[in-house]
Design a protein around this motif. Structure first.
Motif, short mmCIF file in Angstrom:
data_model
loop_
_atom_site.label_atom_id
_atom_site.label_comp_id
_atom_site.label_asym_id
_atom_site.label_seq_id
_atom_site.Cartn_x
_atom_site.Cartn_y
_atom_site.Cartn_z
N MET A 1 0.93 -1.24 -0.02
CA MET A 1 -0.17 0.00 0.00
C MET A 1 0.82 1.44 0.07
O MET A 1 0.69 2.15 -0.79
CB MET A 1 -0.86 0.21 1.29
N ILE A 2 1.93 1.29 0.82
CA ILE A 2 2.64 2.49 0.79
C ILE A 2 3.55 2.64 -0.33
O ILE A 2 3.73 3.75 -0.91
CB ILE A 2 3.53 2.16 2.20
N VAL A 3 4.04 1.37 -0.94
CA VAL A 3 4.75 1.57 -2.17
C VAL A 3 3.85 2.07 -3.50
O VAL A 3 4.35 2.86 -4.19
CB VAL A 3 5.14 0.16 -2.48
N ARG A 4 2.57 1.63 -3.54
CA ARG A 4 1.70 2.07 -4.38
C ARG A 4 1.48 3.75 -4.06
O ARG A 4 1.32 4.42 -5.21
CB ARG A 4 0.34 1.35 -4.25
N GLN A 5 1.08 4.05 -2.82
CA GLN A 5 1.02 5.56 -2.71
C GLN A 5 2.35 6.42 -3.23
O GLN A 5 1.96 7.23 -3.65
CB GLN A 5 0.76 5.75 -1.27
N ALA A 6 3.52 5.90 -2.72
CA ALA A 6 4.71 6.34 -3.34
C ALA A 6 4.79 6.60 -4.86
O ALA A 6 5.01 7.58 -5.35
CB ALA A 6 5.77 5.89 -2.63
N LEU A 7 4.44 5.41 -5.62
CA LEU A 7 4.45 5.32 -6.81
C LEU A 7 3.48 6.57 -7.54
O LEU A 7 3.86 7.02 -8.55
CB LEU A 7 3.98 4.01 -7.42
N VAL A 8 2.33 6.49 -7.02
CA VAL A 8 1.23 7.33 -7.46
C VAL A 8 1.83 8.88 -7.19
O VAL A 8 1.59 9.73 -7.97
CB VAL A 8 0.07 7.25 -6.66
N PHE A 9 2.27 9.00 -6.18
CA PHE A 9 2.81 10.39 -5.73
C PHE A 9 3.90 10.88 -6.35
O PHE A 9 3.87 12.05 -7.30
CB PHE A 9 3.13 10.52 -4.47
N LEU A 10 4.87 10.11 -6.61
CA LEU A 10 5.89 10.35 -7.70
C LEU A 10 5.57 10.91 -8.88
O LEU A 10 6.00 11.50 -9.70
CB LEU A 10 7.11 9.21 -7.47
N SER A 11 4.81 9.84 -9.43
CA SER A 11 4.23 9.92 -10.88
C SER A 11 3.71 11.08 -11.20
O SER A 11 3.54 11.96 -12.14
CB SER A 11 3.69 8.66 -11.48
N ASP A 12 2.72 11.40 -10.10
CA ASP A 12 1.92 12.35 -10.23
C ASP A 12 2.62 13.84 -10.13
O ASP A 12 2.60 14.75 -10.98
CB ASP A 12 0.84 12.55 -9.01
N LEU A 195 7.80 6.55 -14.86
CA LEU A 195 8.84 7.06 -13.88
C LEU A 195 10.36 6.75 -14.25
O LEU A 195 11.34 7.26 -14.26
CB LEU A 195 8.66 6.57 -12.56
N LEU A 196 10.46 5.43 -14.90
CA LEU A 196 11.77 4.93 -15.47
C LEU A 196 12.05 5.75 -16.76
O LEU A 196 13.47 6.05 -16.71
CB LEU A 196 11.49 3.47 -15.85
N ALA A 197 11.29 6.11 -17.61
CA ALA A 197 11.49 7.10 -18.58
C ALA A 197 11.72 8.33 -18.01
O ALA A 197 12.89 8.96 -18.75
CB ALA A 197 10.45 7.02 -19.69
N ALA A 198 11.24 9.08 -17.06
CA ALA A 198 11.88 10.33 -16.21
C ALA A 198 13.02 10.12 -15.78
O ALA A 198 13.78 11.09 -16.08
CB ALA A 198 10.36 10.82 -15.53
N ALA A 199 13.29 9.11 -15.10
CA ALA A 199 14.63 8.98 -14.65
C ALA A 199 15.78 8.69 -15.47
O ALA A 199 16.88 9.48 -15.46
CB ALA A 199 14.63 7.41 -13.73
N PHE A 200 15.68 8.21 -16.77
CA PHE A 200 16.59 8.08 -17.70
C PHE A 200 16.57 9.83 -18.35
O PHE A 200 17.67 10.01 -18.79
CB PHE A 200 16.44 7.26 -18.64
N LEU A 201 15.36 10.44 -18.43
CA LEU A 201 15.72 11.71 -19.02
C LEU A 201 16.51 12.64 -18.22
O LEU A 201 17.45 13.26 -18.48
CB LEU A 201 14.18 12.40 -18.93
N LEU A 202 16.34 12.10 -16.72
CA LEU A 202 17.24 12.99 -15.81
C LEU A 202 18.63 12.64 -16.08
O LEU A 202 19.92 13.53 -16.14
CB LEU A 202 16.85 12.90 -14.54
#
Length: 292
Positions: A1-12, A195-202
Motif C-alpha cells: 500500500m505504501i509502495v503504491r502510494q509512493a508510486l502514485v505520488f512520484l508519478s503525479d 517514472l523509469l523514462a523520467a529517470a532516464f531523462l534526468l
C-alpha cells in the motif's frame, strides 16, 4: 500500500512538472544552456574524476546506447498510454511511429556527421616527430585501410544523441499530465514505466553535462546541439502539427469530456468545433474548445 502510494505520488508530481507549460516551452533553452555554459565547469572540477575517463561505466554502457534506451522506455510508455486512452490499435501505432521517425533522424544525422568528417579531413601518418601529411591518400577508407590516421571535423555524436534523446523524451512524457487529468486508467505498470523514462531523462541531462565538460571541442558540441535542436523543432514543433503526420503527443488520444463552463459562464464543448463557433486551443489539456 505504501509502495503504491509512493508510486502514485512520484508519478503525479513528475507529470505535473514535465507537463508544466513553462517547462514545455523552455526545456530546449535549458539544454542549450548546458551546452553553451557547461564547458566553463572544466575550470572548477578535478580533471582526474572518473567521469573524465571515456571508459567509465556510464559512458561505455549508456551513452552509445542512449537512443535504444529511449526507444525502449518511450515505446513502452506510449504503447500503454495510447492504447488505454484511445482503445485503437491504429492510433497507438500512429503515435509509436514518432519513435520510428526519430530513429530515422538519428541515422541520417550520424551519416551526415560522418560525411562532414570525410570531406573536411586529411590523412596523416604518426611519426616520432609528429604527424606527417599524406596527400596521396585523399579518401578516408584508403587512409584508414593502410593503418594511417584520418583527421577531419567531428561533430560531437554524443552531444547530439543526448540532446535529441532528451528533447524527444520530454515531449513524449508531457502527455501524461492531461492523461491523469482525464482520470483515465493509470495502473502501476504505466506509472512505473513513466517514472523509469523520467529517470532516464534526468540521466541523459547529467551525461550531457559530463560530455560537454570533458569531451570534444566547443564548436563540435555547439554544432551537435544545433543539429539536435533543429531536428526536434522541424518535427515536434512543425511537421507533427500538420494533418498528415504522426501527430503531436496526446493528440486524438483522449475522449471528449463532458460539457463544462468557462470563466465567462459560457458552455464549452471539449474536443469539438462548430463551423461558426468561437474556437480556442487549451494548451494544458491539449483540447479544442468551441463556445456555442
Amino acid at each position: 500500500m505504501i509502495v503504491r502510494q509512493a508510486l502514485v505520488f512520484l508519478s503525479d508530481q513528475t507529470a505535473g512538472f514535465l507537463g508544466n507549460r513553462l517547462v514545455r516551452a523552455y526545456y530546449h533553452v535549458w539544454l542549450a544552456s548546458l551546452v553553451v555554459f557547461g564547458p566553463l565547469l572544466q575550470f572548477y572540477v578535478n580533471p582526474r574524476v572518473i567521469f573524465a575517463n571515456r571508459r567509465n561505466y556510464f559512458h561505455v554502457r549508456l551513452v552509445d546506447s542512449a537512443w535504444s534506451w529511449t526507444v525502449l522506455l518511450a515505446g513502452g510508455y506510449l504503447l500503454l498510454l495510447a492504447y488505454l486512452s484511445s482503445g485503437s490499435l491504429l492510433t497507438t501505432l500512429r503515435h509509436l511511429s514518432r519513435l520510428a521517425v526519430g530513429t530515422g533522424v538519428r541515422v541520417l544525422c550520424s551519416r551526415t556527421f560522418s560525411w562532414i568528417e570525410d570531406v573536411t579531413g586529411c590523412c596523416f601518418q604518426p611519426t616520432p616527430e609528429g604527424l606527417l601529411l599524406l596527400e596521396s591518400l585523399g579518401d578516408r577508407a584508403s587512409c584508414v585501410g593502410q593503418g594511417h590516421l584520418w583527421l577531419g571535423y567531428q561533430v560531437s555524436g554524443e552531444a547530439f544523441l543526448l540532446t535529441y534523446a532528451s528533447l524527444v523524451l520530454a515531449e513524449e512524457l508531457s502527455a501524461f499530465q492531461p492523461y491523469l487529468r482525464r482520470r483515465l486508467p493509470a495502473g502501476a505498470p504505466l506509472r512505473l514505466v513513466y517514472l523509469l523514462a523520467a529517470a532516464f531523462l534526468l540521466l541523459w541531462n547529467a551525461l550531457l553535462l559530463v560530455s560537454v565538460v570533458f569531451f570534444h571541442r566547443y564548436s563540435q558540441k555547439m554544432a551537435a546541439a544545433g543539429f539536435a535542436q533543429l531536428c526536434w523543432h522541424l518535427t515536434y514543433r512543425r511537421w507533427y502539427l500538420c494533418r498528415w503526420s504522426p501527430s503531436r503527443p496526446a493528440h486524438d488520444l483522449f475522449p471528449r469530456g463532458p460539457p463544462r463552463r468557462d470563466p465567462a459562464g459560457r458552455r464549452c464543448v471539449c474536443g469539438a468545433a462548430t463551423a461558426g463557433g468561437d474556437v480556442t486551443w487549451e494548451s494544458v489539456t491539449e483540447t479544442l474548445l468551441s463556445r456555442e
